[in-house]
Design an enzyme around this catalytic site. Structure first.
Site, PDB file in Angstrom:
ATOM      1  N   SER A  74       0.844  -1.206   0.000  1.00 13.09           N
ATOM      2  CA  SER A  74       0.000   0.000   0.000  1.00 13.09           C
ATOM      3  C   SER A  74       0.869   1.242   0.000  1.00 13.09           C
ATOM      4  O   SER A  74       1.589   1.520   0.966  1.00 13.09           O
ATOM      5  CB  SER A  74      -0.898   0.019   1.240  1.00 13.09           C
ATOM      6  OG  SER A  74      -1.436   1.321   1.399  1.00 13.09           O
ATOM      7  N   HIS A  92      -1.036  -1.452  -4.241  1.00  9.73           N
ATOM      8  CA  HIS A  92      -2.312  -1.151  -3.589  1.00  9.73           C
ATOM      9  C   HIS A  92      -2.438   0.360  -3.429  1.00  9.73           C
ATOM     10  O   HIS A  92      -1.580   1.012  -2.846  1.00  9.73           O
ATOM     11  CB  HIS A  92      -2.362  -1.844  -2.228  1.00  9.73           C
ATOM     12  CG  HIS A  92      -3.691  -1.757  -1.549  1.00  9.73           C
ATOM     13  ND1 HIS A  92      -4.758  -2.576  -1.868  1.00  9.73           N
ATOM     14  CD2 HIS A  92      -4.133  -0.940  -0.557  1.00  9.73           C
ATOM     15  CE1 HIS A  92      -5.792  -2.275  -1.092  1.00  9.73           C
ATOM     16  NE2 HIS A  92      -5.439  -1.285  -0.297  1.00  9.73           N
ATOM     17  N   ASP A 128      -4.754   3.348  -2.086  1.00  4.16           N
ATOM     18  CA  ASP A 128      -5.844   3.662  -1.159  1.00  4.16           C
ATOM     19  C   ASP A 128      -6.387   5.057  -1.424  1.00  4.16           C
ATOM     20  O   ASP A 128      -5.729   6.055  -1.126  1.00  4.16           O
ATOM     21  CB  ASP A 128      -5.314   3.614   0.284  1.00  4.16           C
ATOM     22  CG  ASP A 128      -5.120   2.188   0.774  1.00  4.16           C
ATOM     23  OD1 ASP A 128      -6.054   1.388   0.641  1.00  4.16           O
ATOM     24  OD2 ASP A 128      -4.025   1.888   1.301  1.00  4.16           O
ATOM     25  N   MET A 147      -9.062   7.830  -0.468  1.00  6.85           N
ATOM     26  CA  MET A 147      -9.932   8.191   0.663  1.00  6.85           C
ATOM     27  C   MET A 147     -10.550   9.557   0.418  1.00  6.85           C
ATOM     28  O   MET A 147      -9.851  10.494   0.014  1.00  6.85           O
ATOM     29  CB  MET A 147      -9.101   8.247   1.944  1.00  6.85           C
ATOM     30  CG  MET A 147      -8.389   6.951   2.272  1.00  6.85           C
ATOM     31  SD  MET A 147      -7.427   7.153   3.782  1.00  6.85           S
ATOM     32  CE  MET A 147      -6.779   5.492   3.989  1.00  6.85           C
ATOM     33  N   HIS A 202      -8.234   0.618  -4.136  1.00 10.51           N
ATOM     34  CA  HIS A 202      -9.173   0.425  -3.030  1.00 10.51           C
ATOM     35  C   HIS A 202      -9.874   1.755  -2.781  1.00 10.51           C
ATOM     36  O   HIS A 202      -9.270   2.694  -2.270  1.00 10.51           O
ATOM     37  CB  HIS A 202      -8.360  -0.039  -1.797  1.00 10.51           C
ATOM     38  CG  HIS A 202      -9.151  -0.198  -0.548  1.00 10.51           C
ATOM     39  ND1 HIS A 202      -8.553  -0.330   0.692  1.00 10.51           N
ATOM     40  CD2 HIS A 202     -10.491  -0.263  -0.322  1.00 10.51           C
ATOM     41  CE1 HIS A 202      -9.479  -0.468   1.624  1.00 10.51           C
ATOM     42  NE2 HIS A 202     -10.668  -0.413   1.037  1.00 10.51           N
ATOM     43  N   MET A 258     -12.093   3.986  -0.835  1.00 13.08           N
ATOM     44  CA  MET A 258     -12.786   4.279   0.430  1.00 13.08           C
ATOM     45  C   MET A 258     -13.520   5.599   0.221  1.00 13.08           C
ATOM     46  O   MET A 258     -13.133   6.657   0.729  1.00 13.08           O
ATOM     47  CB  MET A 258     -11.756   4.346   1.574  1.00 13.08           C
ATOM     48  CG  MET A 258     -11.265   2.964   1.966  1.00 13.08           C
ATOM     49  SD  MET A 258      -9.737   2.997   2.903  1.00 13.08           S
ATOM     50  CE  MET A 258      -8.561   3.063   1.557  1.00 13.08           C
ATOM     51  N   MET A 284     -11.411  -6.204   5.481  1.00 10.67           N
ATOM     52  CA  MET A 284     -10.650  -5.198   6.243  1.00 10.67           C
ATOM     53  C   MET A 284     -10.328  -5.789   7.612  1.00 10.67           C
ATOM     54  O   MET A 284     -11.227  -6.209   8.338  1.00 10.67           O
ATOM     55  CB  MET A 284     -11.464  -3.912   6.401  1.00 10.67           C
ATOM     56  CG  MET A 284     -11.654  -3.094   5.139  1.00 10.67           C
ATOM     57  SD  MET A 284     -10.145  -2.635   4.255  1.00 10.67           S
ATOM     58  CE  MET A 284      -9.215  -1.758   5.517  1.00 10.67           C
ATOM     59  N   GLY A 316      -9.097   3.896   7.019  1.00  7.16           N
ATOM     60  CA  GLY A 316      -8.919   5.343   7.174  1.00  7.16           C
ATOM     61  C   GLY A 316      -7.489   5.735   7.482  1.00  7.16           C
ATOM     62  O   GLY A 316      -7.077   6.846   7.163  1.00  7.16           O
ATOM     63  N   PHE A 317      -6.736   4.818   8.076  1.00 12.67           N
ATOM     64  CA  PHE A 317      -5.364   5.147   8.468  1.00 12.67           C
ATOM     65  C   PHE A 317      -4.468   3.929   8.315  1.00 12.67           C
ATOM     66  O   PHE A 317      -4.910   2.802   8.568  1.00 12.67           O
ATOM     67  CB  PHE A 317      -5.316   5.588   9.943  1.00 12.67           C
ATOM     68  CG  PHE A 317      -6.300   6.671  10.273  1.00 12.67           C
ATOM     69  CD1 PHE A 317      -6.000   8.005  10.015  1.00 12.67           C
ATOM     70  CD2 PHE A 317      -7.543   6.350  10.816  1.00 12.67           C
ATOM     71  CE1 PHE A 317      -6.923   9.002  10.295  1.00 12.67           C
ATOM     72  CE2 PHE A 317      -8.474   7.347  11.097  1.00 12.67           C
ATOM     73  CZ  PHE A 317      -8.164   8.679  10.836  1.00 12.67           C
ATOM     74  N   GLY A 318      -3.204   4.178   7.971  1.00 15.62           N
ATOM     75  CA  GLY A 318      -2.212   3.107   8.002  1.00 15.62           C
ATOM     76  C   GLY A 318      -1.687   2.942   9.426  1.00 15.62           C
ATOM     77  O   GLY A 318      -1.991   3.744  10.319  1.00 15.62           O
ATOM     78  N   ASP A 378      -6.414  -6.490   4.472  1.00  9.59           N
ATOM     79  CA  ASP A 378      -5.843  -5.138   4.460  1.00  9.59           C
ATOM     80  C   ASP A 378      -5.914  -4.526   5.846  1.00  9.59           C
ATOM     81  O   ASP A 378      -7.005  -4.326   6.386  1.00  9.59           O
ATOM     82  CB  ASP A 378      -6.652  -4.298   3.456  1.00  9.59           C
ATOM     83  CG  ASP A 378      -6.071  -2.914   3.233  1.00  9.59           C
ATOM     84  OD1 ASP A 378      -5.014  -2.603   3.796  1.00  9.59           O
ATOM     85  OD2 ASP A 378      -6.715  -2.146   2.480  1.00  9.59           O
ATOM     86  N   GLY A 379      -4.736  -4.208   6.387  1.00  7.75           N
ATOM     87  CA  GLY A 379      -4.665  -3.465   7.644  1.00  7.75           C
ATOM     88  C   GLY A 379      -3.963  -4.242   8.743  1.00  7.75           C
ATOM     89  O   GLY A 379      -4.412  -5.316   9.135  1.00  7.75           O
ATOM     90  N   GLY A 380      -2.814  -3.725   9.169  1.00  6.70           N
ATOM     91  CA  GLY A 380      -2.105  -4.342  10.293  1.00  6.70           C
ATOM     92  C   GLY A 380      -1.452  -5.669   9.974  1.00  6.70           C
ATOM     93  O   GLY A 380      -1.173  -6.458  10.880  1.00  6.70           O
ATOM     94  N   SER A 428       2.823  -0.169   6.176  1.00  8.13           N
ATOM     95  CA  SER A 428       3.943   0.103   7.090  1.00  8.13           C
ATOM     96  C   SER A 428       5.019  -0.963   7.022  1.00  8.13           C
ATOM     97  O   SER A 428       6.213  -0.649   7.042  1.00  8.13           O
ATOM     98  CB  SER A 428       3.443   0.164   8.539  1.00  8.13           C
ATOM     99  OG  SER A 428       2.272   0.900   8.623  1.00  8.13           O
TER     100      SER A 428
HETATM  101  C1  DX5 Z   1      -6.407   1.392   5.596  1.00  9.70           C
HETATM  102  C2  DX5 Z   1      -5.849   1.158   4.208  1.00  9.70           C
HETATM  103  C3  DX5 Z   1      -4.709   0.198   4.217  1.00  9.70           C
HETATM  104  C4  DX5 Z   1      -3.500   0.672   4.949  1.00  9.70           C
HETATM  105  C5  DX5 Z   1      -2.618  -0.493   5.280  1.00  9.70           C
HETATM  106  O1  DX5 Z   1      -7.463   2.274   5.528  1.00  9.70           O
HETATM  107  O2  DX5 Z   1      -6.854   0.609   3.372  1.00  9.70           O
HETATM  108  O3  DX5 Z   1      -4.382  -0.215   2.901  1.00  9.70           O
HETATM  109  O4  DX5 Z   1      -2.767   1.615   4.233  1.00  9.70           O
HETATM  110  O5  DX5 Z   1      -1.543  -0.018   6.020  1.00  9.70           O
HETATM  111  P1  DX5 Z   1      -0.866  -0.852   7.189  1.00  9.70           P
HETATM  112  O6  DX5 Z   1      -0.247  -2.056   6.556  1.00  9.70           O
HETATM  113  O7  DX5 Z   1       0.153   0.106   7.715  1.00  9.70           O
HETATM  114  O8  DX5 Z   1      -1.926  -1.210   8.189  1.00  9.70           O
HETATM  115 ZN    ZN Z   2      -6.399  -0.461   1.369  1.00 12.88          ZN
END
Ligand code: DX5
Ligand code: ZN
Length: 219
Positions: A7, A32, A34, A36, A65, A67, A136, A141-143, A174-176, A197
């Site tokens: 991402s 990827h 994102d 938003m 993606h 959002m 998800m 909304g946030f990385g 996706d996420g964490g 990340s």
């Molecule tokens: C969250 C995004 C993710 C995010 C993943 O809203 O859709 O794609 O950037 O980032 P990490 O891997 O840092 O959780």
């Molecule tokens: Zn994403």
């Protein structure tokens, strides 16, 4: 096939082109992206002009993606901007079926994303025509957030459902997602891993290589 979708939300935008080259050369199959809108999720990220600009940097699959509230309005713009996959949130579409059809009519892969608390039953009538389901594993909304543990059970349930129906739908997460939890996520049934990340913070080439080793260790 198991794939990595880094991402770019976590990339250093000062050198985005160079960072895309690094993930491409390291072997990541997707990029990827994102998007938003500050409505569906609290943040605003980037949009079509950025995608159009980076389209020249790599031939890898652009995994977009959205959002965004009512993404139906923008399917044509993202298709022309260079998207290969477009994933929309079930929660953001008044007419989900029509939105999937609009993506497929452009010859692109259509994905449906579900927030952590959204039940799999949202997919009941459209799973058959969906190319990819994005589970998800954080609230979007946030990385840089931590994976919500109950989402692993959701991946497992979706995998069972897809296999029982004999579909070939991809399951993206996706996420964490980190090098530490990726193997468990794959074991639960996902086959496309998104990571921001854990790819872009630190040594990008090494981070991609470590994910690919984990992805390639499972058939
Ligand atoms: C969250 C995004 C993710 C995010 C993943 O809203 O859709 O794609 O950037 O980032 P990490 O891997 O840092 O959780
Ligand atoms: Zn994403």
């Amino acid at each position: 096939m198991n794939c990595l979708s880094p991402s770019i939300l976590a990339a250093d935008f000062k050198t985005l082109g160079e960072q895309l080259r690094l993930i491409d050369e390291a072997g990541a199959q997707y990029v990827h992206i994102d998007v938003m809108d500050g409505m569906f999720v609290p943040s605003i990220s980037f949009g079509i002009p950025v995608i159009r600009t980076i389209r020249d940097c790599t031939k890898r699959i652009f995994d977009v993606h959205l959002m965004v509230e009512e993404p139906y309005r923008y399917i044509g713009d993202f298709a022309e901007g260079g998207a290969d996959h477009i994933t929309v949130h079930a929660e953001a579409c008044t007419h989900l079926d029509r939105t999937i059809d609009a993506i497929k009519a452009r010859g692109l892969s259509a994905g449906v994303a579900l927030n952590p608390a959204t039940p799999l039953s949202e997919l009941d009538w459209i799973l058959e025509k969906t190319d990819l389901v994005l589970i998800m594993t954080v609230n979007p909304g946030f990385g840089g957030q931590g994976l919500i543990p109950y989402t692993v059970e959701k991946i497992r349930a979706l995998r069972q459902r897809i296999d029982a129906a004999g579909y070939h739908t991809d399951i993206e997460v996706d996420g964490g997602i980190t090098h530490e939890n990726a193997a468990d996520i794959l074991k639960a049934g996902a086959n496309i891993i998104v990571s921001g990340s854990s790819v872009f913070h630190g040594d990008i080439t090494e981070n991609v290589r470590r994910f690919l080793d984990i992805l390639n260790a499972r058939p």
